[in-house]
Design an enzyme around this catalytic site. Structure first.
Site, PDB file in Angstrom:
ATOM      1  N   ASN A 111       0.728  -1.170  -0.076  1.00 51.75           N
ATOM      2  CA  ASN A 111      -0.115   0.126   0.063  1.00 51.75           C
ATOM      3  C   ASN A 111       0.829   1.292   0.168  1.00 51.75           C
ATOM      4  OD1 ASN A 111      -1.978  -1.803   0.192  1.00 51.75           O
ATOM      5  ND2 ASN A 111      -2.635  -1.414   2.003  1.00 51.75           N
ATOM      6  N   THR A 156     -14.428  36.693 -33.468  1.00 51.19           N
ATOM      7  CA  THR A 156     -15.335  36.403 -32.183  1.00 51.19           C
ATOM      8  C   THR A 156     -16.561  35.897 -32.803  1.00 51.19           C
ATOM      9  OG1 THR A 156     -16.679  38.387 -32.127  1.00 51.19           O
ATOM     10  CG2 THR A 156     -14.335  38.373 -30.577  1.00 51.19           C
ATOM     11  N   HIS A 157     -17.166  34.777 -32.210  1.00 54.53           N
ATOM     12  CA  HIS A 157     -18.026  34.113 -32.690  1.00 54.53           C
ATOM     13  C   HIS A 157     -17.999  33.530 -34.133  1.00 54.53           C
ATOM     14  CE1 HIS A 157     -20.579  36.245 -29.732  1.00 54.53           C
ATOM     15  NE2 HIS A 157     -19.997  36.869 -29.910  1.00 54.53           N
ATOM     16  N   SER A 278      -6.752  10.673 -48.561  1.00 54.80           N
ATOM     17  CA  SER A 278      -8.218   9.723 -48.499  1.00 54.80           C
ATOM     18  C   SER A 278      -7.907   8.559 -49.182  1.00 54.80           C
ATOM     19  CB  SER A 278      -9.219  10.794 -48.896  1.00 54.80           C
ATOM     20  OG  SER A 278     -10.330   9.988 -49.446  1.00 54.80           O
ATOM     21  N   LYS A 284      -7.279  15.148 -51.524  1.00 59.29           N
ATOM     22  CA  LYS A 284      -7.398  15.190 -50.230  1.00 59.29           C
ATOM     23  C   LYS A 284      -5.945  15.523 -49.746  1.00 59.29           C
ATOM     24  CE  LYS A 284     -10.768  16.018 -47.926  1.00 59.29           C
ATOM     25  NZ  LYS A 284     -11.800  15.074 -47.450  1.00 59.29           N
ATOM     26  N   ASN A 286      -5.535  15.823 -45.813  1.00 58.18           N
ATOM     27  CA  ASN A 286      -6.290  15.740 -44.304  1.00 58.18           C
ATOM     28  C   ASN A 286      -5.171  16.107 -43.217  1.00 58.18           C
ATOM     29  OD1 ASN A 286      -8.685  15.296 -45.790  1.00 58.18           O
ATOM     30  ND2 ASN A 286      -8.308  13.061 -45.528  1.00 58.18           N
ATOM     31  N   GLU A 291      -6.722  16.583 -35.770  1.00 59.03           N
ATOM     32  CA  GLU A 291      -7.970  16.061 -35.660  1.00 59.03           C
ATOM     33  C   GLU A 291      -7.705  15.025 -34.428  1.00 59.03           C
ATOM     34  OE1 GLU A 291     -10.092  16.449 -39.972  1.00 59.03           O
ATOM     35  OE2 GLU A 291      -9.009  14.521 -39.402  1.00 59.03           O
ATOM     36  N   GLN A 323      -6.348   0.195  -7.447  1.00 56.72           N
ATOM     37  CA  GLN A 323      -5.284  -0.211  -8.676  1.00 56.72           C
ATOM     38  C   GLN A 323      -5.676   0.120  -9.781  1.00 56.72           C
ATOM     39  OE1 GLN A 323      -3.988  -4.376  -8.389  1.00 56.72           O
ATOM     40  NE2 GLN A 323      -5.151  -4.947 -10.108  1.00 56.72           N
ATOM     41  N   LYS A 326      -3.854   3.409 -12.333  1.00 57.33           N
ATOM     42  CA  LYS A 326      -2.763   3.686 -12.858  1.00 57.33           C
ATOM     43  C   LYS A 326      -3.051   3.823 -14.630  1.00 57.33           C
ATOM     44  CE  LYS A 326      -1.182   0.649 -10.222  1.00 57.33           C
ATOM     45  NZ  LYS A 326      -1.878   1.132  -8.800  1.00 57.33           N
TER      46      LYS A 326
HETATM   47  N1  ARG Z   1      -1.485  -3.465  -7.254  1.00 57.57           N
HETATM   48  C1  ARG Z   1      -1.812  -2.974  -6.123  1.00 57.57           C
HETATM   49  C2  ARG Z   1      -2.377  -1.480  -6.590  1.00 57.57           C
HETATM   50  O1  ARG Z   1      -1.860  -1.219  -7.825  1.00 57.57           O
HETATM   51  C3  ARG Z   1      -0.787  -2.855  -5.169  1.00 57.57           C
HETATM   52  C4  ARG Z   1      -1.230  -2.588  -3.766  1.00 57.57           C
HETATM   53  C5  ARG Z   1      -2.136  -3.860  -3.229  1.00 57.57           C
HETATM   54  N2  ARG Z   1      -2.218  -3.624  -1.844  1.00 57.57           N
HETATM   55  C6  ARG Z   1      -3.263  -4.953  -1.504  1.00 57.57           C
HETATM   56  N3  ARG Z   1      -3.525  -4.670  -0.311  1.00 57.57           N
HETATM   57  N4  ARG Z   1      -3.460  -5.654  -2.004  1.00 57.57           N
HETATM   58  O2  ARG Z   1      -3.094  -0.939  -5.720  1.00 57.57           O
END
Ligand code: ARG
Length: 459
Positions: A111, A156-157, A278, A284, A286, A291, A323, A326
């Protein structure tokens, strides 16, 4: 079903479906390097406080070096059965060095480990992104300097409004990007605190030295509450939110260039290498780069909303939901890095068409405001001046001519305050030269802004 490092109290392994469902190693391997860096600092501290012997520390460092090497060479095996990158590295360490490897996780939990990793990762990401945004600012500045005196309509607009210098338009984005960098730098201050040592949630009964790890890893301070340290991801929200705004700016810029590159505007031409074709219409060119930047911005907003939603219902403290933080952070950072880098490379190849800019200035009576201000200088209250200027616009409209083409006598019939010098306010080139207010779109102000940014971006 392999036994887990945490599997002491279980009689069977994990169900394969749960194993597949819960793994994060497919994406958190991105944290491998910072995880190792964190482990080294942690081990060094354990040695310092006497929880590790010198020979254990040496073995751990050697093992971590060999793991880092394998990761760098691409020979490290990421096994979903290891769950996450933290387990994978710890297991690999134990495999390599045996018993001393089993001591590394003393006074540490995944943690506080993952929170530390993510903060280290975000800190690096911010620094990398800052330099990419700066390069983009420099590219915009170069284009501004190259076209110092290109006059075009300001809108503007999406209606032609007043004449401006192109550099003013580009400088606007340089300013926005400057604030994006400030926001990231500000978020960095709060990212830069160390969770490690908070352990699972309550800290530890062991006498560890958190300040030592803090200094070792270059953090500015400690996260001061163990439960807060491991359970909040507000720093991720801050980083991704700063990035979302950055993307908003890049998206607006993209939209501008898309319009400019259309045949209707014809203000810029995209170089061949930055245009896409295209599959059916051979003629074209593009602007897909732009975009896509606009499109990717939507995805980054999604990242931000996902993070905010992830946090809102979480009871204290750590929950596995976290988790899911990420992918969003990684995606936002990767997208912004690619967008800024690509746009910076694209900028110098953008060709501006002066003739088209001049043609755009012909219609739309862009000098009407300058004309009103001319009358104000002659003593007319602005509301009257506005009306008089409007009447003169109507005159020109009737004769399908530009304001500057109206004979003096005709204008004088509308207002006797008008003299020969009116023509100085009736040509776009003159008008951009006489803007006076601080921050205005022409005259000395644009020159000043160019110099200001030239100095700032040199450093
Ligand atoms: N892979 C977990 C995460 O990204 C790591 C922490 C896991 N902790 C646990 N008590 N299971 O949060």
């Amino acid at each position: 079903m392999a036994k887990k490092l945490w599997g002491g109290r279980f009689q069977t392994g994990m169900h394969p479906l749960l194993e597949a469902y819960s793994e994060s190693i497919s994406y958190d391997r991105e944290l491998a390097c910072v995880d190792i860096r964190g482990s080294r600092a942690h081990a060094k501290m354990l040695r310092k406080v006497g929880l590790l012997q010198a020979k254990d520390l040496a073995a751990i460092n050697k093992g971590l070096t060999s793991i880092a090497e394998a990761i760098r060479k691409g020979s490290f095996t990421y096994d979903p059965a290891d769950e996450d990158i933290h387990m994978a590295i710890e297991k690999a360490l134990i495999r390599r060095i045996g018993e001393p490897g089993r001591k590394l996780h003393t006074a540490r939990s995944r943690n506080d480990q993952v929170a530390t990793d993510l903060r280290l990762w975000c800190r690096e990401a911010i620094d990398g992104l800052d330099s990419k945004i700066k390069s983009l600012q420099q590219a915009l500045l170069k284009t501004s300097q190259k076209h110092k005196d290109l006059i075009m309509p300001g809108y503007t607009h999406l209606q032609r409004a007043q004449p401006i210098l192109l550099p003013q338009h580009l400088l606007a984005y340089i300013e926005m990007l400057g604030r994006d960098r400030e926001r990231l730098a500000d978020a960095r201050k709060r990212v830069n605190h160390l969770p490690l040592g908070s352990c699972a949630l309550a800290g530890t009964t062991l006498k560890i030295d958190r300040e030592f790890v803090q200094k070792e890893l270059g953090f500015e301070g400690l996260c001061e509450n163990s439960m807060d340290a491991i359970s909040d991801r507000d720093f991720c929200v801050e980083v991704v939110s700063a990035i979302a705004l950055l993307m908003a700016h890049l998206s607006r810029f993209s939209e501008d260039v898309i319009l400019w590159a259309s045949a209707e505007w014809g203000l810029v031409k995209l170089a061949d290498e930055w245009s896409t074709g295209s599959s059916i219409m051979p003629q074209k060119r593009n602007p897909d780069l732009l975009e896509l930047t606009r499109g990717k911005t939507g995805r980054v907003y999604g990242d931000l909303v996902a993070l905010l939603t992830l946090l809102k219902g979480l009871p204290m403290t750590y929950n596995r939901d976290l988790q899911e933080d990420k992918p969003q952070v990684f995606d936002a950072v990767r997208t912004a890095l690619a967008a800024t880098e690509t746009l910076a490379a694209f900028m110098p190849t953008l060709k501006f068409n002066r003739k088209a800019a001049t043609a755009l200035l012909q219609d739309g009576y862009l000098e009407a405001t300058a004309l009103a201000e001319y009358l104000v200088e002659k003593g007319l209250p602005f509301r009257r001046a506005h009306e008089t200027s409007g009447q003169i616009v109507r005159l020109a409209e009737k004769q399908s001519c530009r304001l500057a083409e109206l004979p003096l006598a005709q204008m004088q019939k509308v207002s006797e305050l008008i003299k020969q010098d009116i023509y100085k306010s009736l040509d776009s080139a003159n008008v951009v030269g006489i803007y006076k207010s601080a921050g205005a779109a022409g005259g000395k102000e644009v020159r000043k802004a160019l110099e200001k940014w030239q100095k700032r971006l040199q450093k």
